[in-house]
Design a protein around this motif. Structure first.
Motif, mmCIF file in Angstrom:
data_model
loop_
_atom_site.group_PDB
_atom_site.id
_atom_site.type_symbol
_atom_site.label_atom_id
_atom_site.label_comp_id
_atom_site.label_asym_id
_atom_site.label_seq_id
_atom_site.Cartn_x
_atom_site.Cartn_y
_atom_site.Cartn_z
ATOM 1 N N GLY A 2 62.705 -39.514 30.944
ATOM 2 C CA GLY A 2 61.906 -40.553 31.581
ATOM 3 C C GLY A 2 62.443 -41.922 31.231
ATOM 4 N N SER A 3 62.179 -42.893 32.064
ATOM 5 C CA SER A 3 62.616 -44.257 31.824
ATOM 6 C C SER A 3 61.638 -44.941 30.881
ATOM 7 C CB SER A 3 62.690 -45.024 33.148
ATOM 8 O OG SER A 3 63.041 -46.369 32.924
ATOM 9 N N TYR A 4 62.182 -45.616 29.863
ATOM 10 C CA TYR A 4 61.310 -46.280 28.895
ATOM 11 C C TYR A 4 60.697 -47.555 29.458
ATOM 12 C CZ TYR A 4 59.632 -48.535 24.664
ATOM 13 O OH TYR A 4 58.839 -49.156 23.730
ATOM 14 N N GLY A 5 61.480 -48.310 30.205
ATOM 15 C CA GLY A 5 60.962 -49.583 30.687
ATOM 16 C C GLY A 5 61.182 -49.837 32.157
ATOM 17 N N GLY A 6 61.509 -48.800 32.910
ATOM 18 C CA GLY A 6 61.766 -48.973 34.333
ATOM 19 C C GLY A 6 61.083 -47.904 35.160
ATOM 20 N N ASN A 7 61.554 -47.744 36.364
ATOM 21 C CA ASN A 7 61.010 -46.756 37.278
ATOM 22 C C ASN A 7 61.734 -45.436 37.056
ATOM 23 O OD1 ASN A 7 60.338 -45.161 39.551
ATOM 24 N ND2 ASN A 7 59.999 -46.997 40.795
ATOM 25 N N SER A 8 60.980 -44.380 36.768
ATOM 26 C CA SER A 8 61.601 -43.092 36.482
ATOM 27 C C SER A 8 62.394 -42.548 37.666
ATOM 28 C CB SER A 8 60.534 -42.072 36.056
ATOM 29 O OG SER A 8 60.030 -42.402 34.775
ATOM 30 N N ARG A 9 62.039 -42.968 38.884
ATOM 31 C CA ARG A 9 62.773 -42.494 40.060
ATOM 32 C C ARG A 9 64.219 -42.992 40.043
ATOM 33 N NH1 ARG A 9 57.808 -43.667 42.440
ATOM 34 N NH2 ARG A 9 58.519 -45.747 43.056
ATOM 35 N N GLU A 10 64.451 -44.092 39.350
ATOM 36 C CA GLU A 10 65.790 -44.659 39.298
ATOM 37 C C GLU A 10 66.761 -43.810 38.480
ATOM 38 O OE1 GLU A 10 65.288 -48.582 37.810
ATOM 39 O OE2 GLU A 10 64.265 -49.331 39.594
ATOM 40 N N ILE A 11 66.236 -42.892 37.662
ATOM 41 C CA ILE A 11 67.106 -42.044 36.851
ATOM 42 C C ILE A 11 67.139 -40.606 37.367
ATOM 43 C CG2 ILE A 11 66.767 -43.467 34.792
ATOM 44 C CD1 ILE A 11 64.858 -41.291 33.752
ATOM 45 N N SER A 12 66.683 -40.404 38.599
ATOM 46 C CA SER A 12 66.657 -39.051 39.166
ATOM 47 C C SER A 12 68.058 -38.464 39.294
ATOM 48 C CB SER A 12 65.955 -39.045 40.528
ATOM 49 O OG SER A 12 66.619 -39.916 41.432
ATOM 50 N N ASP A 13 69.071 -39.330 39.514
ATOM 51 C CA ASP A 13 70.452 -38.841 39.617
ATOM 52 C C ASP A 13 70.915 -38.186 38.320
ATOM 53 O OD1 ASP A 13 70.642 -39.656 42.194
ATOM 54 O OD2 ASP A 13 71.830 -41.459 41.796
ATOM 55 N N ILE A 14 70.451 -38.708 37.192
ATOM 56 C CA ILE A 14 70.822 -38.132 35.900
ATOM 57 C C ILE A 14 70.276 -36.706 35.801
ATOM 58 C CG2 ILE A 14 70.549 -38.309 33.391
ATOM 59 C CD1 ILE A 14 70.366 -41.341 33.739
ATOM 60 N N ALA A 15 69.008 -36.544 36.148
ATOM 61 C CA ALA A 15 68.388 -35.218 36.092
ATOM 62 C C ALA A 15 69.076 -34.245 37.046
ATOM 63 C CB ALA A 15 66.897 -35.322 36.422
ATOM 64 N N GLU A 16 69.411 -34.722 38.230
ATOM 65 C CA GLU A 16 70.063 -33.855 39.215
ATOM 66 C C GLU A 16 71.432 -33.396 38.722
ATOM 67 O OE1 GLU A 16 70.131 -35.973 42.879
ATOM 68 O OE2 GLU A 16 67.941 -36.016 43.074
ATOM 69 N N ASN A 17 72.181 -34.299 38.109
ATOM 70 C CA ASN A 17 73.502 -33.937 37.592
ATOM 71 C C ASN A 17 73.402 -32.944 36.435
ATOM 72 O OD1 ASN A 17 76.001 -35.375 38.787
ATOM 73 N ND2 ASN A 17 74.443 -36.981 38.769
ATOM 74 N N PHE A 18 72.437 -33.139 35.571
ATOM 75 C CA PHE A 18 72.233 -32.189 34.479
ATOM 76 C C PHE A 18 71.909 -30.802 35.027
ATOM 77 C CE2 PHE A 18 71.559 -33.973 30.054
ATOM 78 C CZ PHE A 18 72.347 -35.082 30.259
ATOM 79 N N SER A 19 71.026 -30.757 36.019
ATOM 80 C CA SER A 19 70.619 -29.481 36.608
ATOM 81 C C SER A 19 71.798 -28.775 37.269
ATOM 82 C CB SER A 19 69.488 -29.694 37.616
ATOM 83 O OG SER A 19 68.314 -30.159 36.968
ATOM 84 N N ARG A 20 72.661 -29.541 37.939
ATOM 85 C CA ARG A 20 73.847 -28.950 38.565
ATOM 86 C C ARG A 20 74.772 -28.322 37.520
ATOM 87 N NH1 ARG A 20 74.747 -33.980 41.277
ATOM 88 N NH2 ARG A 20 73.569 -34.093 43.219
ATOM 89 N N CYS A 21 74.747 -28.864 36.328
ATOM 90 C CA CYS A 21 75.599 -28.355 35.250
ATOM 91 C C CYS A 21 74.957 -27.186 34.497
ATOM 92 C CB CYS A 21 75.914 -29.469 34.262
ATOM 93 S SG CYS A 21 76.950 -30.782 34.951
ATOM 94 N N GLY A 22 73.779 -26.758 34.945
ATOM 95 C CA GLY A 22 73.140 -25.604 34.325
ATOM 96 C C GLY A 22 72.056 -25.927 33.324
ATOM 97 N N PHE A 23 71.746 -27.226 33.154
ATOM 98 C CA PHE A 23 70.668 -27.633 32.245
ATOM 99 C C PHE A 23 69.472 -28.060 33.089
ATOM 100 C CE2 PHE A 23 74.675 -28.476 30.044
ATOM 101 C CZ PHE A 23 74.471 -27.796 28.851
ATOM 102 N N GLU A 24 68.493 -27.180 33.216
ATOM 103 C CA GLU A 24 67.315 -27.476 34.039
ATOM 104 C C GLU A 24 66.626 -28.744 33.535
ATOM 105 O OE1 GLU A 24 62.979 -25.533 35.248
ATOM 106 O OE2 GLU A 24 64.392 -24.393 34.015
ATOM 107 N N THR A 25 66.656 -29.797 34.354
ATOM 108 C CA THR A 25 66.171 -31.111 33.919
ATOM 109 C C THR A 25 65.255 -31.718 34.960
ATOM 110 O OG1 THR A 25 68.244 -31.473 32.710
ATOM 111 C CG2 THR A 25 66.882 -33.406 33.126
#
Length: 206
Positions: free
Chosen positions: A84-107
């Motif tokens: 989650g984002s500490y001081g911003g909009n959590s939607r802005e970091i959705s790309d990070i979660a998607e990339n982790f998930s593609r690599c096999g880490f359910e995020t």
């Protein structure tokens, strides 16, 4: 030398956070996200020394690993990762979660990441600490009735502290989640287990 990065993951022991980032400041730019998945809570205060709140990402993971020897790592258990984002909009970091998930880490991205961090903290407080004291794998905490009793008492106290801080946890649900993680990682040896076994300082303060 590495160039400035889009994302820097801070995953060292908590007592080495500042020195690790200081040694790698050259790869941190104005738009670099600093992400911590370290055990415990409160790590954001260290990351805020190097970037603004909008670029600090906090979270927790159920993945477990230990170093067997130089260059040899045992992946003892897996599970979900929440950020989650500490001081911003959590939607802005959705790309990070998607990339982790593609690599096999359910995020997944959480709008209430502090609650996710506390959920992992419950496991470490109630179970990981016992594996260290009694020098046993994680599954033993559930299999031994005395350790299981202690686990319940520790979890109850941790839930009370969390709820007094404004979070809304159900003790029974917390216990079910703890037991589920243990079952899925019953042969895992926790990092705090290894620290005590090797005579190293632990992360218990966080």
């Amino acid at each position: 030398n590495l160039p400035v990065m889009d994302l820097v993951i801070v995953f060292v022991k908590s007592m080495f956070t500042i020195s690790a980032i200081e040694r790698n400041q050259r790869i941190i730019g104005r738009n670099t996200y600093l992400m911590t998945l370290q055990n415990g809570a409160g790590h954001e205060k260290n990351l805020l020394r190097f970037t603004d709140a909008k670029h600090v990402v906090i979270g927790s993971t159920q993945h477990n690993s230990s170093i067997l020897s130089l260059g040899c790592i045992h992946h003892g258990g897996s599970g979900k990762t929440s950020i989650g984002s500490y001081g911003g909009n959590s939607r802005e970091i959705s790309d990070i979660a998607e990339n982790f998930s593609r690599c096999g880490f359910e995020t997944s991205v959480s709008e209430n990441i502090q609650k996710q961090i506390w959920s992992k903290l419950f496991l470490n407080t109630s179970s990981s600490s016992l594996t260290a004291i009694f020098q046993v794998p994680l599954g033993s905490v559930l299999e031994n009735q005395n350790l299981c009793f202690l686990m319940g008492k520790l979890a109850s106290e941790a839930v009370a502290v969390a709820n007094n801080s404004g979070l809304d946890f159900c003790y029974e649900e917390v216990m079910e989640e703890i037991k589920s993680v243990i079952v899925n990682s019953k042969h895992a040896f926790t990092s705090i287990f290894s620290d005590l076994k090797q005579g190293r300082k632990t992360e218990v303060d966080t």
